[in-house]
Design a protein around this motif. Structure first.
Motif, short mmCIF file in Angstrom:
data_model
loop_
_atom_site.label_atom_id
_atom_site.label_comp_id
_atom_site.label_asym_id
_atom_site.label_seq_id
_atom_site.Cartn_x
_atom_site.Cartn_y
_atom_site.Cartn_z
N LYS A 191 13.21 -5.16 -5.15
CA LYS A 191 12.32 -5.78 -4.18
C LYS A 191 12.48 -7.29 -4.25
O LYS A 191 12.60 -7.88 -5.32
CB LYS A 191 10.86 -5.43 -4.49
CG LYS A 191 10.54 -3.94 -4.31
CD LYS A 191 10.37 -3.58 -2.85
CE LYS A 191 10.01 -2.12 -2.67
NZ LYS A 191 10.95 -1.40 -1.81
N ALA A 250 7.44 1.27 4.34
CA ALA A 250 7.00 1.30 2.94
C ALA A 250 8.19 1.13 2.00
O ALA A 250 8.04 0.73 0.85
CB ALA A 250 6.26 2.60 2.64
N ARG A 309 4.38 -3.13 -0.29
CA ARG A 309 3.13 -2.70 -0.95
C ARG A 309 2.01 -2.51 0.07
O ARG A 309 1.24 -1.55 -0.02
CB ARG A 309 2.73 -3.74 -2.00
CG ARG A 309 3.62 -3.71 -3.22
CD ARG A 309 3.06 -4.57 -4.34
NE ARG A 309 3.20 -6.00 -4.12
CZ ARG A 309 4.31 -6.70 -4.40
NH1 ARG A 309 5.36 -6.10 -4.90
NH2 ARG A 309 4.34 -8.00 -4.19
N CYS A 359 -0.19 3.47 4.48
CA CYS A 359 0.20 4.87 4.71
C CYS A 359 -0.75 5.83 4.02
O CYS A 359 -1.15 6.85 4.58
CB CYS A 359 1.63 5.13 4.22
SG CYS A 359 2.87 4.40 5.29
N ALA A 360 -1.12 5.48 2.78
CA ALA A 360 -2.02 6.36 2.03
C ALA A 360 -3.35 6.50 2.77
O ALA A 360 -3.95 7.57 2.79
CB ALA A 360 -2.24 5.81 0.63
N VAL A 404 2.63 0.82 1.71
CA VAL A 404 2.30 1.99 0.87
C VAL A 404 0.80 2.23 0.91
O VAL A 404 0.32 3.36 1.09
CB VAL A 404 2.79 1.78 -0.58
CG1 VAL A 404 2.32 2.93 -1.47
CG2 VAL A 404 4.30 1.66 -0.63
N ARG A 405 0.04 1.16 0.79
CA ARG A 405 -1.42 1.29 0.82
C ARG A 405 -1.89 1.78 2.19
O ARG A 405 -2.74 2.66 2.30
CB ARG A 405 -2.06 -0.08 0.50
CG ARG A 405 -3.55 -0.06 0.28
CD ARG A 405 -4.06 -1.42 -0.20
NE ARG A 405 -3.68 -1.72 -1.58
CZ ARG A 405 -4.34 -1.27 -2.64
NH1 ARG A 405 -5.42 -0.55 -2.50
NH2 ARG A 405 -3.94 -1.57 -3.86
N TYR A 462 -4.57 -6.64 5.04
CA TYR A 462 -3.47 -6.50 4.07
C TYR A 462 -2.19 -7.16 4.61
O TYR A 462 -1.41 -7.76 3.87
CB TYR A 462 -3.10 -5.03 3.80
CG TYR A 462 -4.20 -4.12 3.31
CD1 TYR A 462 -5.37 -4.59 2.70
CD2 TYR A 462 -4.07 -2.72 3.43
CE1 TYR A 462 -6.36 -3.72 2.27
CE2 TYR A 462 -5.06 -1.85 2.99
CZ TYR A 462 -6.19 -2.35 2.42
OH TYR A 462 -7.16 -1.48 2.00
N HIS A 476 -2.15 -10.85 4.62
CA HIS A 476 -1.88 -11.25 3.23
C HIS A 476 -0.38 -11.23 2.94
O HIS A 476 0.16 -12.16 2.35
CB HIS A 476 -2.63 -10.33 2.26
CG HIS A 476 -2.13 -10.39 0.85
ND1 HIS A 476 -2.53 -11.37 -0.04
CD2 HIS A 476 -1.23 -9.63 0.19
CE1 HIS A 476 -1.91 -11.19 -1.20
NE2 HIS A 476 -1.12 -10.14 -1.10
#
Lengths: 252, 323, 187
Positions: free
Chosen positions: B29, B150, B159, B165-166, B162-163, B91, B94
């Motif tokens: 990454k 993701a 990141r 998608c969850a 990923v958050r 998010y 950010h």
């Protein structure tokens, strides 16, 4: 449970739930329109919690008389609603919304604190769940009142204006509903009088610390929950429009 | 922290670019502070901020139905979903901020009309069934894209994805639940569901962006591991999943040419009306003006609130307890 | 000129024995406000038991690449002040994740750069891909009392409508629609 106590409890649960539903409606009007993303998220949390509380209170009523919570929320007319007038007032600006939420949260937190030892176990159980969220709400709205009160001249002025409008409306939260004395006598719900005293003490201290003045002439104070502001009819017309759109629909 | 954004005129640019691409090839990454081509940064800011704006503008078409949700449960779910969209915008802003751009600057670009956001949100929500359909199709399309992102090479974007998608899986599920329910419901509910599918199907297909041959950014985005699939690949995955489910529900899809191809296992769609797409992108969709106006109004009406809290903080000492 | 308020990095602890992890940031004006906001933004779902916040400008960050290029040691002699505590956070994997650096411990040093050197020596069990060093007195924590933990973090567990499993029983199983295509999301 004696039938007149049961009737009074049904009425009280309905009033508790109706307050939450209508306040949630007003707050939900902000979703997507808040002053900053973080606070949009925060208010949406409060809305979800209030809807959850309403569901719990209606659920307790359902245990007593089998009435369906969604039927109560979406198929009762304005004159059958038992919310207080404070929660019906249009959302106003951010100061109006935060102050109303603070005044309501403080009342609710104190009421719940006193209701924890209800002799009616299902109510005591619901209180345990709700009180956790209410403590956080109160911290949040208390922080907002302090910050707006002590922020800029403009924020102080707007908050003061909101207080002039809301202070007397908020007193209705402490007016017992007909038959409530039966519930108090049985220890099912707490007496509102000492809660009001604590509320006045806490709110006065906090509001003054935030640089606000309590209204000298508070004005109209609603009493009966059978009557409403002129806003409730149109609020419900909007809120119930989908549910009532298809009379045959069984599920949504 | 000196941030290094390389440009081709740098003496060591080619060498560093090779190392950078090798890192991406190894699945590492890229983090804030690492060397990266200025063009990589520029593309990321463009994509991430567009994505963030889409979440924030995307609150509006659904948010409008919170006050009209037909049950307490649906109302609660919808508030949670729209709230998540605010959260996801949060998010993503950010993630973009880690590239040295401020949220103030990104919002300025949105509100001035300079920045783009997903065109799908320039369509109106006409009935309650639109809420189900947006969850099922629009979020279904978004999830395809986001699952891919993701795996993005830029750490903060990956990141955030990923958050997101969850959290988003429930958005898709609740929408699908509604549409399937209404498809089997009363005649009015059924008709409402079909009408919503008719209006949202094509815009959902356009969400993945133009065909690969018309997408000038795709090549470099794939090469630098920002995207790992092309627009057409993601679109095909979306159709393959959703077309049979819609048909299975007894609803129709407004594409007379849609057919299943045994040889490839793909559902082949008819021609997409790209004129409409570019019209909406260009600001001429049914809701472009209203959406932007709603954002501007909220921003302007919130200005005194934001100023008040800064003024408060300037006056106050810290009160919370340090670790 | 618009303000979106300063940015605060947020660290969330999922359970009592896990480290605080960097989950993202919030815009807020003061520590108390930042903590309340962090709770609203990052604890809408389970799980959490504690939050820390620190102003983004108080976080000193270095990647492995920067350290290899000598960018972290270059300023080590700048720290001539008195020793203070620094919290140390570290990232060790390129794996798919929704969090960045994890809290690994603390060191005492006279500058962030010196704190980094100590951290590298002390937490050397595995390769660090990135370090965050934050002065301990710039990190604010949520109230650890059981009552607050319960009030801030427990209710999220009851909000099951935010979980996809809540909707799992609806519709026919996706395998019914499959015609030898790739693996889909679990239904």
């Amino acid at each position: 449970m004696r039938s007149e106590v049961r009737e009074a409890l049904i009425a009280k649960l309905t009033a508790l739930a109706d307050d939450e539903v209508i306040l949630a409606h007003r707050n939900s009007e902000w979703v997507g329109h808040g002053p900053i993303l973080e606070e949009d998220i925060a208010l949406a949390n409060i809305v979800q919690d209030e809807l959850g509380h309403a569901t719990l209170w209606y659920g307790l009523r359902q245990q007593l008389d089998g009435s369906d919570p969604d039927q109560l929320a979406f198929f009762r007319d304005a004159n059958e609603y038992r919310c207080c007038e404070l929660v019906e007032l249009p959302k106003g600006d951010w100061a109006f919304t935060m102050l109303r939420q603070y005044l309501f949260d403080l009342y609710e937190a104190l009421w719940l604190e006193a209701a924890r030892h209800s002799t009616y176990q299902p109510l005591a159980d619901a209180v345990q769940k709700i009180i956790r969220e209410e403590r956080f709400h109160l911290q949040h709205t208390q922080a907002w009142v302090e910050r707006l009160g002590q922020g800029t001249e403009e924020s102080n002025r707007r908050l003061q204006q909101a207080l002039e409008m809301q202070w007397s409306y908020a007193q209705q939260l402490f007016v017992p509903i007909p038959g409530e004395e039966l519930l108090v006598a049985e220890g099912i719900v707490p007496d509102l009088a000492p809660i009001k005293e604590r509320w006045l003490e806490h709110s006065t201290r906090h509001l003054q610390a935030a640089g606000l003045k309590l209204p000298i002439n508070p004005g109209y104070q609603p009493t009966s929950r059978a009557y409403h502001t002129e806003h409730l009819w149109s609020l419900l017309a909007e809120m119930q429009s989908t549910a009532r759109w298809d009379a045959e629909a069984k599920v949504w | 922290m000196p941030i290094k954004y390389g440009v081709p005129s740098d003496p060591d640019y080619n060498e560093r670019l090779r190392e950078f691409e090798a890192r991406i090839a190894r699945g590492e990454k890229i983090e804030p502070g690492d060397w990266m081509p200025e063009e990589y940064r520029r593309q990321l800011i463009r994509m991430i901020s567009q994505h963030a704006h889409s979440e924030v503008v995307g609150m509006l078409p659904e948010g409008a139905w919170i006050t009209r949700a037909p049950t307490l449960k649906r109302k609660m779910i919808l508030v949670a979903k729209v709230q998540d969209e605010a959260g996801h915008g949060q998010y993503l802003y950010h993630a973009a901020e880690t590239l040295g751009i401020s949220r103030e600057a990104m919002l300025e670009a949105l509100l001035s009309g300079k920045a783009k956001y997903s065109s799908i949100f320039n369509y109106p929500t006409l009935t309650w069934a639109d809420i189900g359909t947006i969850g099922w199709l629009v979020d279904g399309a978004a999830i395809k894209n986001q699952t891919m992102l993701a795996a993005c090479s830029y750490g903060p974007y990956s990141r955030a994805m990923v958050r997101i998608c969850a959290e988003e899986t429930f958005h898709h599920k609740q929408g699908k639940e509604m549409v399937l329910l209404y498809a089997k419901g009363t005649p009015k509910q059924r008709q409402m569901a079909q009408d919503a599918i008719n209006r949202w199907w094509w815009p959902a297909l356009m969400m993945m962006g133009p065909h690969d041959k018309d997408s000038p950014n795709t090549e470099i985005l794939v090469r630098w591991g920002i995207k790992t699939k092309t627009n057409d690949q993601v679109r095909q995955e979306f159709i393959n999943e959703h077309a049979p489910e819609i048909l299975e529900a007894g609803l129709t899809i407004p594409d007379p040419e849609l057919r299943y191809d045994e040889a490839t296992g793909n559902w082949i769609h008819g021609p997409i009306n790209w004129d409409e797409f570019w019209q909406v992108v260009g600001g001429n969709g049914p809701m472009n003006k209203e959406r932007l106006e709603a954002r501007r109004r909220a921003h302007a009406e919130g200005a005194w609130v934001r100023e008040a809290l800064e003024a408060y903080a300037a006056k106050k000492q810290k009160t919370a307890v340090a670790v | 000129m618009d303000t979106q308020w300063p940015r605060w990095e947020v660290f969330k602890q999922d359970t009592p024995h896990k480290p605080h992890q960097a989950v993202g940031s919030v815009h807020a004006v003061d520590p108390e406000h930042a903590l309340l906001t962090a709770r609203n933004v990052f604890a809408r779902r389970p799980q959490a038991v504690s939050l820390w916040v620190a102003r983004a400008e108080d976080v000193y960050a270095w990647t492995q690449e920067e350290i290899l290029e000598g960018l972290a040691t270059a300023r080590a002699d700048a720290g001539l002040g008195t020793a203070c505590r620094y919290l140390v956070f570290r990232k060790t994997s390129h794996k798919r994740s929704m969090t960045f650096v994890d809290h690994v411990g603390e060191v005492e040093a006279t500058s962030p750069e010196e704190a980094l050197q100590q951290a590298q020596a002390r937490f050397s069990d595995t390769t660090a891909l990135a370090w965050w060093i934050v002065p301990a007195d710039k990190v604010y924590q949520s109230d650890p009392s059981p009552e607050t933990v319960e009030s801030w973090f427990a209710p999220a567990r009851d909000k099951t409508y935010k979980q996809q499993q809540y909707y799992a029983t609806v519709g026919s199983h996706i395998s019914k629609h499959k015609r030898g295509r790739g693996v889909e999301d679990e239904e």
